[in-house]
Design a protein around this motif. Structure first.
Motif, mmCIF file in Angstrom:
data_model
loop_
_atom_site.group_PDB
_atom_site.id
_atom_site.type_symbol
_atom_site.label_atom_id
_atom_site.label_comp_id
_atom_site.label_asym_id
_atom_site.label_seq_id
_atom_site.Cartn_x
_atom_site.Cartn_y
_atom_site.Cartn_z
ATOM 1 N N GLU A 77 -26.717 46.477 8.940
ATOM 2 C CA GLU A 77 -26.603 46.120 7.531
ATOM 3 C C GLU A 77 -25.746 44.871 7.446
ATOM 4 O OE1 GLU A 77 -28.233 47.417 5.100
ATOM 5 O OE2 GLU A 77 -29.107 49.063 6.269
ATOM 6 N N LEU A 78 -26.015 44.034 6.450
ATOM 7 C CA LEU A 78 -25.238 42.815 6.285
ATOM 8 C C LEU A 78 -23.787 43.156 5.934
ATOM 9 C CD1 LEU A 78 -27.755 40.588 4.300
ATOM 10 C CD2 LEU A 78 -26.912 40.181 6.617
ATOM 11 N N LYS A 79 -22.849 42.474 6.582
ATOM 12 C CA LYS A 79 -21.438 42.712 6.314
ATOM 13 C C LYS A 79 -21.057 42.305 4.898
ATOM 14 C CE LYS A 79 -19.969 42.152 11.131
ATOM 15 N NZ LYS A 79 -19.218 41.298 12.094
ATOM 16 N N THR A 80 -21.599 41.183 4.443
ATOM 17 C CA THR A 80 -21.369 40.723 3.072
ATOM 18 C C THR A 80 -22.699 40.307 2.472
ATOM 19 O OG1 THR A 80 -20.915 38.465 3.847
ATOM 20 C CG2 THR A 80 -19.020 39.932 3.552
ATOM 21 N N PRO A 81 -22.888 40.504 1.183
ATOM 22 C CA PRO A 81 -24.156 40.118 0.565
ATOM 23 C C PRO A 81 -24.392 38.610 0.694
ATOM 24 C CG PRO A 81 -22.872 41.533 -0.903
ATOM 25 C CD PRO A 81 -21.971 41.141 0.229
ATOM 26 N N GLY A 82 -25.600 38.226 1.032
ATOM 27 C CA GLY A 82 -25.934 36.813 1.125
ATOM 28 C C GLY A 82 -26.223 36.220 -0.245
ATOM 29 N N ARG A 83 -26.220 34.887 -0.309
ATOM 30 C CA ARG A 83 -26.437 34.214 -1.593
ATOM 31 C C ARG A 83 -27.649 33.292 -1.585
ATOM 32 N NH1 ARG A 83 -20.527 31.745 -2.459
ATOM 33 N NH2 ARG A 83 -20.849 31.356 -0.233
ATOM 34 N N GLU A 84 -28.348 33.224 -0.458
ATOM 35 C CA GLU A 84 -29.500 32.330 -0.395
ATOM 36 C C GLU A 84 -30.752 33.043 -0.884
ATOM 37 O OE1 GLU A 84 -29.618 30.700 3.597
ATOM 38 O OE2 GLU A 84 -28.226 29.096 3.025
ATOM 39 N N ASN A 85 -31.781 32.253 -1.061
ATOM 40 C CA ASN A 85 -33.061 32.738 -1.561
ATOM 41 C C ASN A 85 -33.533 33.986 -0.829
ATOM 42 O OD1 ASN A 85 -35.005 32.203 -3.461
ATOM 43 N ND2 ASN A 85 -36.147 30.756 -2.218
ATOM 44 N N GLU A 86 -33.537 33.907 0.510
ATOM 45 C CA GLU A 86 -34.061 34.995 1.312
ATOM 46 C C GLU A 86 -33.189 36.246 1.189
ATOM 47 O OE1 GLU A 86 -34.680 31.074 3.603
ATOM 48 O OE2 GLU A 86 -33.200 31.977 2.255
ATOM 49 N N ASP A 87 -31.859 36.059 1.217
ATOM 50 C CA ASP A 87 -30.939 37.197 1.130
ATOM 51 C C ASP A 87 -31.151 37.983 -0.163
ATOM 52 O OD1 ASP A 87 -29.686 36.200 3.489
ATOM 53 O OD2 ASP A 87 -28.486 34.852 2.262
ATOM 54 N N LEU A 88 -31.241 37.261 -1.262
ATOM 55 C CA LEU A 88 -31.385 37.915 -2.563
ATOM 56 C C LEU A 88 -32.744 38.596 -2.683
ATOM 57 C CD1 LEU A 88 -29.813 35.060 -4.726
ATOM 58 C CD2 LEU A 88 -28.745 37.239 -4.098
#
Length: 272
Positions: A77-88
């Motif tokens: 699982e991702l340690k912190t939420p991403g902010r890029e297009n793909e992450d969201l």
């Protein structure tokens, strides 16, 4: 009777192994591998909803994202939420499909390598120096033509960043990206190598070009490793679209032997 039995025995011995032979094993179905060229910053036509819609269409069992393992917990699982297009977009899709697996596939230590060698800033310095030589007419005609061609290819490729996913994910765009990257890493590097006044950048340009190859080759290798280890039915790889030509080139020769087939996302649907 004795002779009859004597001649029958070899026939029975030969036939016995056939009676116990296992049924032939059916080959496992090929994994459907979908590489989606993306833009990292949301635009009007390519945004997190676009990413989530592509995932909903393909319905992958595994999603590979352009990160290395340092971004993930041991449970992937991702340690912190991403902010890029793909992450969201991935986060939106996984809220509805929590069982889908997520894995990294980028080269290990990518961001640290970028910081250590200034890969996010120094290429701009090199280009500014080349442009200054160009504007002062110190480049040879051939060198000036290379710079002109690089700018034209960059402008053309950048314009695709504003297009929807189905336009970006077309062979003509992969071919354009391949030409542009060739000019960035080979042709401009040759110009720098030929200019004594740019000697301080020559080693950097070689390192920059080598890392482009090493990174893409590591990406392709990690994709193949995930396929071999997890054996998913469908996989979506989300990657900046300038990388897609390289990944296709690296992966295609291994498809038949390693049991996967490459598809475009718009060739597949939930019922296919």
């Amino acid at each position: 009777m004795f002779c009859f039995a004597r001649f029958r025995l070899p026939v029975l011995l030969l036939a016995a192994p056939l009676l116990g032979s296992p049924a032939p094993r059916l080959a496992a179905p090929a994994t459907e591998l979908v590489i989606v060229g993306t833009v990292h910053r949301p635009t009007r036509l390519f945004n997190p909803d676009s990413v989530a819609a592509i995932l909903a269409r393909v319905q992958p069992e595994l999603i590979l994202v352009e990160l290395d393992s340092s971004f993930f917990t041991p449970a992937f699982e991702l340690k912190t939420p991403g902010r890029e297009n793909e992450d969201l977009g991935v986060a939106r899709y996984r809220r509805q499909h929590p069982a889908v697996r997520l894995r990294p596939f980028d080269i290990e230590g990518r961001n640290e390598f970028h910081r250590r060698h200034q890969l996010l800033t120094r290429p701009g310095e090199v280009l500014a120096r080349l442009d200054a030589l160009y504007q002062s007419r110190q480049l040879t005609p051939a060198q000036g033509t290379i710079l002109d061609r690089y700018y034209a290819l960059t402008d053309s490729l950048t314009r695709y960043n504003q297009q929807p996913p189905a336009v970006i994910n077309q062979p003509a765009v992969y071919a354009l990206a391949e030409r542009r990257q060739h000019y960035q890493f080979q042709q401009l590097g040759d110009v720098v190598a030929a200019r004594p006044e740019l000697s301080e950048y020559q080693a950097f340009c070689r390192l920059y070009a080598d890392f482009w190859d090493q990174r893409n080759q590591a990406m392709a290798r990690h994709i193949r490793q995930h396929l071999a280890r997890l054996r998913p039915r469908r996989v979506v790889v989300l990657v900046g679209h300038a990388h897609k030509y390289y990944l296709l080139r690296e992966l295609a020769p291994h498809a038949a032997a390693e049991g996967f087939r490459l598809h475009e996302y718009y060739q597949l649907g939930p019922g296919s």
